[in-house]
Write a protein that holds these residues in place. Structure first.
Motif, PDB file in Angstrom:
ATOM      1  N   CYS A  50       0.840  -1.192   0.000  1.00 60.40           N
ATOM      2  CA  CYS A  50       0.000   0.000   0.000  1.00 60.40           C
ATOM      3  C   CYS A  50       0.878   1.246   0.000  1.00 60.40           C
ATOM      4  N   TYR A  55      -3.894   1.453   3.754  1.00 61.23           N
ATOM      5  CA  TYR A  55      -3.730   0.134   4.373  1.00 61.23           C
ATOM      6  C   TYR A  55      -4.732  -0.861   3.795  1.00 61.23           C
ATOM      7  N   GLY A  56      -4.525  -2.139   4.123  1.00 57.55           N
ATOM      8  CA  GLY A  56      -5.482  -3.199   3.812  1.00 57.55           C
ATOM      9  C   GLY A  56      -5.538  -3.611   2.355  1.00 57.55           C
ATOM     10  N   SER A  58      -6.281  -5.265  -0.836  1.00 58.75           N
ATOM     11  CA  SER A  58      -7.393  -6.186  -1.078  1.00 58.75           C
ATOM     12  C   SER A  58      -7.685  -6.293  -2.568  1.00 58.75           C
ATOM     13  N   ASP A  61     -10.962  -4.458  -3.612  1.00 58.99           N
ATOM     14  CA  ASP A  61     -10.955  -2.993  -3.620  1.00 58.99           C
ATOM     15  C   ASP A  61     -10.415  -2.517  -4.964  1.00 58.99           C
ATOM     16  N   CYS A  65      -6.081  -0.302  -1.872  1.00 61.72           N
ATOM     17  CA  CYS A  65      -5.961  -0.048  -0.439  1.00 61.72           C
ATOM     18  C   CYS A  65      -6.872   1.120  -0.067  1.00 61.72           C
ATOM     19  N   GLN A  66      -7.222   1.191   1.201  1.00 64.57           N
ATOM     20  CA  GLN A  66      -8.081   2.285   1.665  1.00 64.57           C
ATOM     21  C   GLN A  66      -7.278   3.275   2.504  1.00 64.57           C
ATOM     22  N   CYS A  68      -5.919   5.689   5.503  1.00 60.48           N
ATOM     23  CA  CYS A  68      -5.777   5.500   6.948  1.00 60.48           C
ATOM     24  C   CYS A  68      -6.775   6.327   7.754  1.00 60.48           C
ATOM     25  N   ILE A  85      -1.380  -3.162   7.563  1.00 64.40           N
ATOM     26  CA  ILE A  85      -2.336  -4.268   7.589  1.00 64.40           C
ATOM     27  C   ILE A  85      -3.631  -3.868   8.285  1.00 64.40           C
ATOM     28  N   SER A  86      -3.534  -3.429   9.544  1.00 68.97           N
ATOM     29  CA  SER A  86      -4.736  -3.163  10.352  1.00 68.97           C
ATOM     30  C   SER A  86      -5.333  -1.777  10.139  1.00 68.97           C
ATOM     31  N   GLY A  87      -4.522  -0.811   9.768  1.00 69.02           N
ATOM     32  CA  GLY A  87      -4.999   0.555   9.618  1.00 69.02           C
ATOM     33  C   GLY A  87      -4.959   1.348  10.913  1.00 69.02           C
TER      34      GLY A  87
END
Length: 188
Positions: A50, A55-56, A58, A61, A65-66, A68, A85-87
């Motif tokens: 990312c 983060y994240g 996918s 998506d 990534c989305q 933070c 990973i977790s955001g």
């Protein structure tokens, strides 16, 4: 003679078109043979990481990534505000919350300063405790005490300093436990 194309090593999760790389070099189009084409919020030669501030990773998506969504006033590092990973955001010392947008109890005034928030510093005798409103720093004042820290007396009232009071023991005279002027105990 048949020239073989280089194998793509693009991560299908973070790259466009499921991991297809550029088939040839065309500098006018920005194409380089074997180069991966990453989704908008993804980086890396393989499109497997990312971008900073996201983060994240996918496959579902479309951007990869989305964001933070960390509060910039409460985070430690601007270049890597959250866990990839977790955001979860990396908060300053006196800041809390998933997005680093809240002050710890007994702190207020989220800002860009080093600690992120400043102490409430409620008056020990004037406030019920050392907790204050996160946005204004207003402490919970006892009756007839005012001010942000509860250290001022309401107009029309006064508060004598402790050394103003005389303790009963200072002028007391000693009595025997059997003195008839003392109340009688009914314990039998």
């Amino acid at each position: 003679m048949n020239a073989s194309l280089p194998a793509c090593d693009c991560d299908p999760v973070g790259s466009l078109e499921g991991g297809v790389c550029d088939s040839h070099t065309d500098l006018d189009l920005g194409m380089i043979s074997g180069q991966c084409r990453c989704k908008a919020n993804v980086r890396g030669t393989r499109c497997d990481d990312c971008k900073a501030g996201y983060y994240g990773l996918s496959q579902s998506d479309p951007l990869g990534c989305q964001p933070c969504n960390c509060d910039p006033r409460g985070i430690i590092m601007m270049d890597a505000p959250c866990d990839q990973i977790s955001g979860d955001c990396s908060c300053k010392r006196y800041v809390t919350g998933r997005y680093c947008n809240q002050c710890l109890p007994e702190y207020w005034g989220l800002s860009n300063n080093l600690g992120g928030c400043r102490p409430c510093e409620c008056d020990f005798g004037g406030a019920f405790n050392n907790r204050c409103m996160m946005d204004s720093g207003q402490c919970d004042c006892r009756r007839h005490l005012i001010g942000r820290q509860c250290s001022d007396v309401q107009p029309g009232y006064f508060c004598a300093p402790l050394d103003y009071y005389k303790y009963e023991a200072e002028e007391a005279t000693g009595l025997s436990p059997t003195d008839p002027s003392l109340p009688v105990s009914s314990a039998a």
